[in-house]
Enzyme design. Sequence first.
Site, mmCIF file in Angstrom:
data_model
loop_
_atom_site.group_PDB
_atom_site.id
_atom_site.type_symbol
_atom_site.label_atom_id
_atom_site.label_comp_id
_atom_site.label_asym_id
_atom_site.label_seq_id
_atom_site.Cartn_x
_atom_site.Cartn_y
_atom_site.Cartn_z
ATOM 1 N N ARG A 1 -13.661 -22.564 -41.552
ATOM 2 C CA ARG A 1 -13.465 -23.970 -41.729
ATOM 3 C C ARG A 1 -13.094 -24.298 -40.286
ATOM 4 O O ARG A 1 -13.878 -25.506 -39.474
ATOM 5 C CB ARG A 1 -12.785 -24.570 -42.858
ATOM 6 C CG ARG A 1 -13.329 -24.717 -43.986
ATOM 7 C CD ARG A 1 -12.475 -24.301 -44.991
ATOM 8 N NE ARG A 1 -11.681 -23.041 -44.841
ATOM 9 C CZ ARG A 1 -12.507 -22.060 -45.445
ATOM 10 N NH1 ARG A 1 -13.313 -22.100 -46.263
ATOM 11 N NH2 ARG A 1 -11.956 -20.794 -45.356
ATOM 12 N N THR A 2 -12.117 -23.831 -39.826
ATOM 13 C CA THR A 2 -11.172 -24.595 -38.720
ATOM 14 C C THR A 2 -12.359 -24.559 -37.416
ATOM 15 O O THR A 2 -12.667 -25.278 -36.653
ATOM 16 C CB THR A 2 -9.906 -23.987 -38.409
ATOM 17 O OG1 THR A 2 -9.362 -24.013 -39.487
ATOM 18 C CG2 THR A 2 -9.232 -24.757 -37.367
ATOM 19 N N ARG B 1 -6.606 -20.509 -31.863
ATOM 20 C CA ARG B 1 -5.758 -20.227 -33.185
ATOM 21 C C ARG B 1 -5.111 -18.789 -32.655
ATOM 22 O O ARG B 1 -5.733 -17.759 -32.166
ATOM 23 C CB ARG B 1 -6.733 -19.822 -34.556
ATOM 24 C CG ARG B 1 -6.053 -19.005 -35.708
ATOM 25 C CD ARG B 1 -6.782 -18.989 -36.624
ATOM 26 N NE ARG B 1 -6.700 -20.272 -37.373
ATOM 27 C CZ ARG B 1 -7.057 -20.571 -38.586
ATOM 28 N NH1 ARG B 1 -7.914 -19.548 -39.180
ATOM 29 N NH2 ARG B 1 -7.133 -21.829 -39.088
ATOM 30 N N HIS C 1 -0.098 -25.836 -38.697
ATOM 31 C CA HIS C 1 -1.467 -26.085 -38.483
ATOM 32 C C HIS C 1 -1.709 -27.416 -38.757
ATOM 33 O O HIS C 1 -2.437 -27.895 -39.443
ATOM 34 C CB HIS C 1 -2.097 -25.239 -39.768
ATOM 35 C CG HIS C 1 -3.578 -25.170 -39.805
ATOM 36 N ND1 HIS C 1 -4.409 -25.534 -38.791
ATOM 37 C CD2 HIS C 1 -4.407 -24.148 -40.719
ATOM 38 C CE1 HIS C 1 -5.776 -25.311 -38.997
ATOM 39 N NE2 HIS C 1 -5.843 -24.501 -39.962
ATOM 40 N N LYS D 1 -7.835 -5.294 -22.443
ATOM 41 C CA LYS D 1 -7.545 -4.614 -21.378
ATOM 42 C C LYS D 1 -6.062 -4.852 -20.828
ATOM 43 O O LYS D 1 -5.721 -4.497 -19.801
ATOM 44 C CB LYS D 1 -8.602 -5.081 -20.100
ATOM 45 C CG LYS D 1 -9.997 -4.526 -20.729
ATOM 46 C CD LYS D 1 -10.889 -5.207 -19.569
ATOM 47 C CE LYS D 1 -12.412 -5.369 -19.867
ATOM 48 N NZ LYS D 1 -13.176 -6.382 -18.872
HETATM 49 N N1 CP Z 1 -8.269 -24.018 -43.878
HETATM 50 C C1 CP Z 1 -8.513 -22.885 -42.788
HETATM 51 O O1 CP Z 1 -7.516 -22.974 -41.761
HETATM 52 O O2 CP Z 1 -9.473 -22.216 -43.012
HETATM 53 P P1 CP Z 1 -9.953 -21.305 -41.921
HETATM 54 O O3 CP Z 1 -8.946 -19.922 -41.858
HETATM 55 O O4 CP Z 1 -11.157 -20.663 -42.594
HETATM 56 O O5 CP Z 1 -10.360 -21.855 -40.729
#
Ligand code: CP
Length: 305
Positions: free
Chosen positions: A52-53, A102, A130, A81
């Site tokens: 999703r993110t 991320r 998050h 590397k």
């Molecule tokens: N909610 C969320 O962060 O989903 P993903 O890990 O799929 O990005």
Amino acid sequence: MFTNRSLVSIANLTREDIMHLIHQAEQFEAQPNRTMLSDKVVATLFFEPSTRTRLSFETAANRLGARVIGFTDPKVTSSTKGETLKDTIMMVSNYADVIVMRHYLEGAARYAAEISPVPVINAGDGANQHPTQTLLDLYSIYKTQGSLDNLNIYLVGDLKYGRTVHSLLMAMRHFHPTFHFIAPRELAMPDEYKLYCRQYHISYVEHEDFNAGVIADADILYMTRVQRERFTDLMEYERVKDVYILRAQMLKEAKPNMKILHPLPRVNEIAYDVDEDPHAYYFEQARNGLYARQAIIAHVLNMDL
Ligand code: CP
């Protein structure tokens, strides 16, 4: 509003900042296709898996007319590397106007934002924060409840490792919530967040039982997945992974306005019979992520509507 126009932690945002971004998201939802970023490049650096993110950020960038570069698996990058995060960020900032990252290490986003010449958006750093999930959660709560103020919010499941519940708790300090923490002892809300609640005069109640009576007073029931990837002891994971499963029959006493949120992905914690229940909102919640992330990208690029 954001540090160096980066979004690292939800803790930096005021009530006014949050409401501003919610109203921006409303405008993007009314008209998602805009070519306002046709001269921009957005980099998505995902050192950890995501559906999703990443896809909602990339959709947001595309619907704003920007182009997208990036990777979904660090194994295909020069980090294998031995290239450091610092060098990776310095390189990518040569190519892109904004970096969405991320990373599995807590604090990685803050470090990247400190060294990056372009804004960095934290798309999740370990078990820490998050913040973009929180903004879409807040947008979802606002849309379904008509307000963020004075709500009963029930957080269920993995409250120890769940970065989404940590960020949501911090953001709600501006809105006088009452939290209910429902978790097995092994996955209880960490003391630092309970201390945070006391510091900001946020009421909270802790429960280990999860049944229709316990959740009857909820406005928001926020379910979470037990995060297998954060456990060092897999026996402990096996012990707690199916402790709480929400089933449709548990919703009979729920308030009419109550909505079930989940950052997703789900594993076993919401039974499929809940999907048809009018309280279920998690798929709409994920769609709201597109509009919230359009608002965030536009904001860090100083291009609010
Ligand atoms: N909610 C969320 O962060 O989903 P993903 O890990 O799929 O990005």
